[in-house]
Design an enzyme around this catalytic site. Structure first.
Site, short mmCIF file in Angstrom:
data_model
loop_
_atom_site.label_atom_id
_atom_site.label_comp_id
_atom_site.label_asym_id
_atom_site.label_seq_id
_atom_site.Cartn_x
_atom_site.Cartn_y
_atom_site.Cartn_z
N ASP A 51 0.84 -1.19 0.00
CA ASP A 51 0.00 0.00 0.00
C ASP A 51 0.89 1.26 0.00
O ASP A 51 1.73 1.42 0.87
CB ASP A 51 -0.89 -0.03 1.25
CG ASP A 51 -1.85 1.13 1.26
OD1 ASP A 51 -3.05 0.90 1.08
OD2 ASP A 51 -1.41 2.29 1.44
N ASP A 99 0.29 9.54 -6.75
CA ASP A 99 -0.61 9.56 -7.91
C ASP A 99 -1.66 8.46 -7.77
O ASP A 99 -1.70 7.52 -8.57
CB ASP A 99 0.27 9.37 -9.17
CG ASP A 99 -0.52 9.45 -10.46
OD1 ASP A 99 -1.66 9.94 -10.43
OD2 ASP A 99 0.02 9.02 -11.49
N1 SAM Z 1 2.05 7.19 -11.44
C1 SAM Z 1 1.72 6.37 -12.60
C2 SAM Z 1 2.21 7.04 -13.86
O1 SAM Z 1 2.52 8.23 -13.85
O2 SAM Z 1 2.30 6.33 -14.87
C3 SAM Z 1 0.25 6.08 -12.68
C4 SAM Z 1 -0.37 5.63 -11.42
S1 SAM Z 1 -2.04 5.20 -11.57
C5 SAM Z 1 -2.87 6.71 -11.66
C6 SAM Z 1 -2.42 4.64 -9.95
C7 SAM Z 1 -1.79 3.32 -9.60
O3 SAM Z 1 -1.95 3.11 -8.20
C8 SAM Z 1 -2.41 2.11 -10.26
O4 SAM Z 1 -1.43 1.37 -10.92
C9 SAM Z 1 -3.03 1.29 -9.12
O5 SAM Z 1 -2.90 -0.10 -9.30
C10 SAM Z 1 -2.18 1.74 -7.96
N2 SAM Z 1 -2.80 1.67 -6.63
C11 SAM Z 1 -4.11 1.79 -6.29
N3 SAM Z 1 -4.24 1.80 -4.95
C12 SAM Z 1 -2.99 1.71 -4.44
C13 SAM Z 1 -2.46 1.72 -3.12
N4 SAM Z 1 -3.26 1.83 -2.04
N5 SAM Z 1 -1.14 1.63 -2.96
C14 SAM Z 1 -0.30 1.55 -4.04
N6 SAM Z 1 -0.74 1.52 -5.31
C15 SAM Z 1 -2.07 1.62 -5.50
#
Ligand code: SAM
Length: 287
Positions: A149, A170
């Site tokens: 997380d 993000d």
């Molecule tokens: N930062 C990336 C980019 O610029 O290409 C895009 C990120 S995308 C908007 C959000 C990502 O967060 C997804 O891949 C999703 O699987 C992941 N995600 C969702 N909840 C999460 C959490 N609690 N902790 C870590 N990752 C998470």
């Protein structure tokens, strides 16, 4: 279970604003010889094939990166953005849409623009995304990879051994609780690493589902220096869809405002329709 896949949205107007801002923050940190720490709390896989199954479905990049590729003034303002884009496409310079095969994600920008002595940590919770992320960056010894997380990772990975750095957040906001989790994480992060820059991305959704105003107010109350940049590509409707996005940047660096102002002047006519809007403001000034 998480179902969000960023590849569906790769290179859209939100990515353009997000990654230009990331480049400006990294280039600012690169101005000093001293090493720094970069933490990406929601990394996804790192790079997206624009002709892949997901990205090709809605081709959101046509309303984003494809509209700024030939903008010479933007190139002069943030050359790093374009050099990373070219590298991701195996080219010296990407100047037209037909040469565009891939769009880089935040980990790719960070891995490319940081120096050999900087340290990086990429966090991703989705197992499939993490598999691809690991595959893409496993050989880079500066980078630690964490399948966990991202909000909790702030507590575990901060403070960094190096006292300068950027925490880039993000979230997908797939869960409504992401808004409170983000606020809690930033709060905890600032307590542990009060000299760090924290950049939190947010979407602007339809009025009935939008949380951007509340999130901004909540972050304002943390009393740290706070800057907001936002671009709405079109009008905000009552219900569906993401009309725009923004970033809230705590402990924003000196001169970021001026650079972003120039960026917005160039992005607005290219990414927004007649009902779109751009916003840049300092919410809490630097001391
Ligand atoms: N930062 C990336 C980019 O610029 O290409 C895009 C990120 S995308 C908007 C959000 C990502 O967060 C997804 O891949 C999703 O699987 C992941 N995600 C969702 N909840 C999460 C959490 N609690 N902790 C870590 N990752 C998470």
């Amino acid at each position: 279970m998480l179902s969000y896949r960023h590849a569906f949205h790769a290179g859209n107007h939100a990515d353009v604003l997000k990654h230009l801002t990331l480049c400006l923050l990294l280039s600012r940190l690169n101005e000093k010889e001293k090493p720094y720490f970069y933490l990406d709390t929601h990394a996804a896989c790192g790079i997206y094939a624009l002709n892949g199954r997901f990205a090709a479905m809605h081709q959101e990049y046509l309303g984003g990166i494809a509209r700024v590729l030939d903008c010479k003034d933007l190139y002069d303002l943030v050359p790093e953005y374009f050099s990373v884009l070219a590298k991701a496409n195996g080219q010296q310079q990407v100047l037209n849409t037909s040469a565009l095969r891939c769009y880089p994600g935040s980990p790719y920008f960070a891995a490319t623009l940081t120096r050999p002595f900087d340290k990086l940590a990429f966090v991703e919770l989705h197992s499939r995304e993490f598999e691809d992320l690991s595959h893409n960056f496993r050989r880079d010894e500066r980078i630690s990879l964490h399948c966990r997380d991202g909000f909790e990772a702030l507590g575990a990975l901060l403070p960094p051994p190096i006292k300068r750095g950027l925490v880039f957040m993000d979230p997908s906001y797939e869960l409504k609780s992401d808004y409170t989790a983000a606020l809690k994480a930033v709060k905890a992060g600032l307590t542990r690493f009060n000299t760090g820059i924290f950049a939190l991305w947010y979407p602007v959704l339809g009025r009935l589902r939008d949380h951007s105003k509340n999130l901004t107010q909540d972050l304002k109350r943390l009393r740290a220096p706070l800057l907001q940049v936002e671009l709405r590509a079109t009008a905000q409707r009552e219900e569906h869809g993401m009309c725009g996005s923004g970033l809230l940047i705590l402990n924003y660096p000196y001169q970021l405002y001026e650079k972003l102002e120039q960026c917005l002047n160039l992005l607005y006519p290219r990414l927004c329709d007649e009902n779109g809007s751009a916003r840049l403001r300092i919410i809490n000034p630097q001391d």
